[in-house]
Design a protein around this motif. Structure first.
Motif, PDB file in Angstrom:
ATOM      1  N   LEU A  10       0.826  -1.204   0.000  1.00  0.00           N
ATOM      2  CA  LEU A  10       0.000   0.000   0.000  1.00  0.00           C
ATOM      3  C   LEU A  10       0.863   1.258   0.000  1.00  0.00           C
ATOM      4  CD1 LEU A  10      -2.865   1.315   0.334  1.00  0.00           C
ATOM      5  CD2 LEU A  10      -2.359   1.355   2.794  1.00  0.00           C
ATOM      6  N   MET A  11       0.500   2.217  -0.837  1.00  0.00           N
ATOM      7  CA  MET A  11       1.104   3.546  -0.832  1.00  0.00           C
ATOM      8  C   MET A  11      -0.016   4.578  -0.900  1.00  0.00           C
ATOM      9  SD  MET A  11       4.470   3.240  -3.312  1.00  0.00           S
ATOM     10  CE  MET A  11       4.929   4.946  -2.965  1.00  0.00           C
ATOM     11  N   VAL A  12       0.017   5.529   0.028  1.00  0.00           N
ATOM     12  CA  VAL A  12      -0.961   6.614   0.027  1.00  0.00           C
ATOM     13  C   VAL A  12      -0.232   7.933   0.257  1.00  0.00           C
ATOM     14  CG1 VAL A  12      -2.925   5.237   0.814  1.00  0.00           C
ATOM     15  CG2 VAL A  12      -1.414   6.281   2.500  1.00  0.00           C
ATOM     16  N   ASP A  13      -0.813   8.982  -0.287  1.00  0.00           N
ATOM     17  CA  ASP A  13      -0.335  10.340  -0.052  1.00  0.00           C
ATOM     18  C   ASP A  13      -1.280  10.986   0.952  1.00  0.00           C
ATOM     19  OD1 ASP A  13       1.403  12.734  -1.189  1.00  0.00           O
ATOM     20  OD2 ASP A  13      -0.659  13.463  -1.007  1.00  0.00           O
ATOM     21  N   VAL A  14      -0.712  11.563   2.030  1.00  0.00           N
ATOM     22  CA  VAL A  14      -1.525  12.132   3.104  1.00  0.00           C
ATOM     23  C   VAL A  14      -1.389  13.649   3.092  1.00  0.00           C
ATOM     24  CG1 VAL A  14      -2.038  12.077   5.569  1.00  0.00           C
ATOM     25  CG2 VAL A  14      -1.095  10.043   4.459  1.00  0.00           C
ATOM     26  N   HIS A  15      -2.504  14.328   2.889  1.00  0.00           N
ATOM     27  CA  HIS A  15      -2.555  15.797   2.867  1.00  0.00           C
ATOM     28  C   HIS A  15      -1.616  16.402   1.821  1.00  0.00           C
ATOM     29  CE1 HIS A  15      -5.185  16.076   6.315  1.00  0.00           C
ATOM     30  NE2 HIS A  15      -4.350  15.397   7.071  1.00  0.00           N
ATOM     31  N   GLY A  16      -1.144  15.594   0.890  1.00  0.00           N
ATOM     32  CA  GLY A  16      -0.249  16.116  -0.137  1.00  0.00           C
ATOM     33  C   GLY A  16       1.144  16.443   0.339  1.00  0.00           C
ATOM     34  N   VAL A  17       1.474  16.055   1.590  1.00  0.00           N
ATOM     35  CA  VAL A  17       2.794  16.414   2.135  1.00  0.00           C
ATOM     36  C   VAL A  17       3.574  15.208   2.642  1.00  0.00           C
ATOM     37  CG1 VAL A  17       2.084  18.746   2.754  1.00  0.00           C
ATOM     38  CG2 VAL A  17       1.808  16.904   4.421  1.00  0.00           C
ATOM     39  N   TYR A  18       2.905  14.082   2.868  1.00  0.00           N
ATOM     40  CA  TYR A  18       3.602  12.918   3.424  1.00  0.00           C
ATOM     41  C   TYR A  18       3.149  11.668   2.688  1.00  0.00           C
ATOM     42  CZ  TYR A  18       5.907   9.939   6.880  1.00  0.00           C
ATOM     43  OH  TYR A  18       6.732   9.038   7.502  1.00  0.00           O
ATOM     44  N   SER A  41       8.998   8.217  11.873  1.00  0.00           N
ATOM     45  CA  SER A  41       8.934   7.074  10.949  1.00  0.00           C
ATOM     46  C   SER A  41       7.543   6.878  10.358  1.00  0.00           C
ATOM     47  CB  SER A  41       9.384   5.794  11.653  1.00  0.00           C
ATOM     48  OG  SER A  41       8.538   5.498  12.757  1.00  0.00           O
ATOM     49  N   GLY A  42       6.526   7.487  10.985  1.00  0.00           N
ATOM     50  CA  GLY A  42       5.159   7.358  10.483  1.00  0.00           C
ATOM     51  C   GLY A  42       4.261   6.468  11.324  1.00  0.00           C
ATOM     52  N   LYS A  43       4.669   6.151  12.569  1.00  0.00           N
ATOM     53  CA  LYS A  43       3.893   5.226  13.396  1.00  0.00           C
ATOM     54  C   LYS A  43       2.488   5.758  13.696  1.00  0.00           C
ATOM     55  CE  LYS A  43       6.816   4.898  16.838  1.00  0.00           C
ATOM     56  NZ  LYS A  43       7.852   5.841  16.346  1.00  0.00           N
ATOM     57  N   SER A  44       2.396   6.996  14.149  1.00  0.00           N
ATOM     58  CA  SER A  44       1.082   7.537  14.514  1.00  0.00           C
ATOM     59  C   SER A  44       0.199   7.721  13.291  1.00  0.00           C
ATOM     60  CB  SER A  44       1.244   8.864  15.266  1.00  0.00           C
ATOM     61  OG  SER A  44       1.843   8.646  16.532  1.00  0.00           O
ATOM     62  N   LEU A  45       0.790   8.069  12.163  1.00  0.00           N
ATOM     63  CA  LEU A  45       0.021   8.203  10.936  1.00  0.00           C
ATOM     64  C   LEU A  45      -0.536   6.847  10.503  1.00  0.00           C
ATOM     65  CD1 LEU A  45      -0.833  10.348   8.900  1.00  0.00           C
ATOM     66  CD2 LEU A  45       1.219   9.824   7.585  1.00  0.00           C
ATOM     67  N   LEU A  46       0.277   5.809  10.638  1.00  0.00           N
ATOM     68  CA  LEU A  46      -0.185   4.456  10.327  1.00  0.00           C
ATOM     69  C   LEU A  46      -1.308   4.053  11.279  1.00  0.00           C
ATOM     70  CD1 LEU A  46      -0.004   1.753   8.858  1.00  0.00           C
ATOM     71  CD2 LEU A  46       1.886   1.130  10.392  1.00  0.00           C
ATOM     72  N   GLY A  52      -9.086   4.414  11.120  1.00  0.00           N
ATOM     73  CA  GLY A  52     -10.033   5.233  10.378  1.00  0.00           C
ATOM     74  C   GLY A  52     -10.232   6.625  10.914  1.00  0.00           C
ATOM     75  N   SER A  53      -9.187   7.233  11.487  1.00  0.00           N
ATOM     76  CA  SER A  53      -9.343   8.564  12.077  1.00  0.00           C
ATOM     77  C   SER A  53      -8.799   9.691  11.203  1.00  0.00           C
ATOM     78  CB  SER A  53      -8.655   8.620  13.448  1.00  0.00           C
ATOM     79  OG  SER A  53      -7.252   8.696  13.313  1.00  0.00           O
ATOM     80  N   LEU A  54      -8.325   9.379  10.006  1.00  0.00           N
ATOM     81  CA  LEU A  54      -7.852  10.432   9.110  1.00  0.00           C
ATOM     82  C   LEU A  54      -9.047  11.181   8.512  1.00  0.00           C
ATOM     83  CD1 LEU A  54      -4.970   8.515   7.321  1.00  0.00           C
ATOM     84  CD2 LEU A  54      -4.702  10.482   8.833  1.00  0.00           C
ATOM     85  N   GLU A  55      -8.873  12.482   8.300  1.00  0.00           N
ATOM     86  CA  GLU A  55      -9.958  13.315   7.808  1.00  0.00           C
ATOM     87  C   GLU A  55     -10.369  12.903   6.389  1.00  0.00           C
ATOM     88  OE1 GLU A  55      -7.036  14.355   8.771  1.00  0.00           O
ATOM     89  OE2 GLU A  55      -7.266  15.647  10.537  1.00  0.00           O
ATOM     90  N   ASP A  56     -11.646  13.075   6.107  1.00  0.00           N
ATOM     91  CA  ASP A  56     -12.142  12.806   4.757  1.00  0.00           C
ATOM     92  C   ASP A  56     -11.383  13.657   3.746  1.00  0.00           C
ATOM     93  OD1 ASP A  56     -14.001  11.020   5.677  1.00  0.00           O
ATOM     94  OD2 ASP A  56     -15.648  12.460   5.736  1.00  0.00           O
ATOM     95  N   GLY A  57     -10.979  13.037   2.651  1.00  0.00           N
ATOM     96  CA  GLY A  57     -10.277  13.764   1.601  1.00  0.00           C
ATOM     97  C   GLY A  57      -8.804  13.949   1.833  1.00  0.00           C
TER      98      GLY A  57
END
Length: 270
Positions: A10-18, A41-46, A52-57
């Motif tokens: 899996l690869m995703v772009d988050v907010h266009g910055v990470y 390293s991205g632990k909390s983002l993962l 499912g707590s990332l904002e819509d969009g």
């Protein structure tokens, strides 16, 4: 056995910055997985992606597949009671509307409209397992850091999740209290077939419970078998004696398992 996590390249772009990924994680029901990595390293983002707590969009899918508890979380990115996330600061996760620990632990199951007898049974079990009986009438905001962490774990496990994500969630506990809490979680794992993901910058105690381990580095996962001991020393907090021994290893960690063995804690009965 069903997979709780089925994430493949899996690869995703988050907010266009990470950019998070490529990530590959496979976890069966009732199993533990350690995701180890240093700061940034991205632990909390993962963790936020998994629950499912990332904002819509906020996500842009680049490649790969991602199923959590049988659902494609790229299409169903919302928090559910079957997925629970414990963060570093317990106070920020309390409801803010309960004046006793007992009511705080009961708050989640009450929102599920469970029968009163079922709620009371769950609350008593959680109070006992996380050694919070003497705290039941305390205001959650008056608890010490360690007490608050134990109460929050009780609040989360009383929901009977199918996936528990621990995001460096035990840092306020002593070593003894940490193992007691993890042993309590293991009881729920055995009863509910709950899966646990530990996101940690420390090898222990995660390695004592998690038979599966991966390294997260700049948003990318690497299997433990691929990691050179020198890489682990640089990115993960280790006991000094183990660090010295690993620096002398040239093989990968799969072959160096004998070096880790003396530092492992034996399994404890539920």
């Amino acid at each position: 056995m069903a997979l709780s996590l089925d994430i493949d390249r899996l690869m995703v772009d988050v907010h266009g910055v990470y950019q998070l990924g490529p990530i590959t994680l496979k976890l069966e029901e009732g199993q533990w997985l350690a995701v180890l990595g240093g700061n940034g390293s991205g632990k909390s983002l993962l963790a936020r992606l998994l629950v499912g707590s990332l904002e819509d969009g906020s996500l842009r899918h680049i490649q790969g597949e991602c199923e959590v508890l049988g659902s494609n979380i790229l299409l169903e990115n919302e928090m559910k009671h079957t997925r629970q996330w414990v963060q570093q600061s317990p106070y920020s996760q309390f409801s803010g509307c309960c004046f006793t620990v007992e009511d705080e632990i009961a708050f989640g199951p009450q929102n599920l409209a469970l029968p009163t007898a079922e709620i009371m049974s769950r609350v008593e079990t959680a109070l006992t397992r996380f050694k919070c009986q003497h705290l039941r009438l305390r205001n959650p905001q008056t608890l010490s850091g360690g007490e608050a962490q134990r109460v929050l774990l009780a609040c989360v496990l009383v929901m009977h999740p199918k996936l528990l994500v621990l995001d460096q969630a035990l840092g306020r506990l002593s070593q003894e209290a940490t193992y007691q809490a993890l042993d309590a979680i293991q009881c729920y794992v055995e009863e509910l077939q709950c899966s646990v993901v530990m996101l940690e910058h420390r090898l222990f105690p995660a390695a004592d419970y998690c038979l599966q381990r991966v390294l997260l580095e700049e948003g990318r996962t690497r299997s433990f078998e691929e990691i050179l001991p020198s890489s682990l020393v640089q990115q993960v907090v280790l006991p000094e004696q183990l660090k010295t021994m690993l620096r002398q290893e040239t093989a990968n960690l799969n072959e160096a398992a004998r070096v880790l063995a003396p530092f492992m804690r034996g399994s404890q009965p539920c």
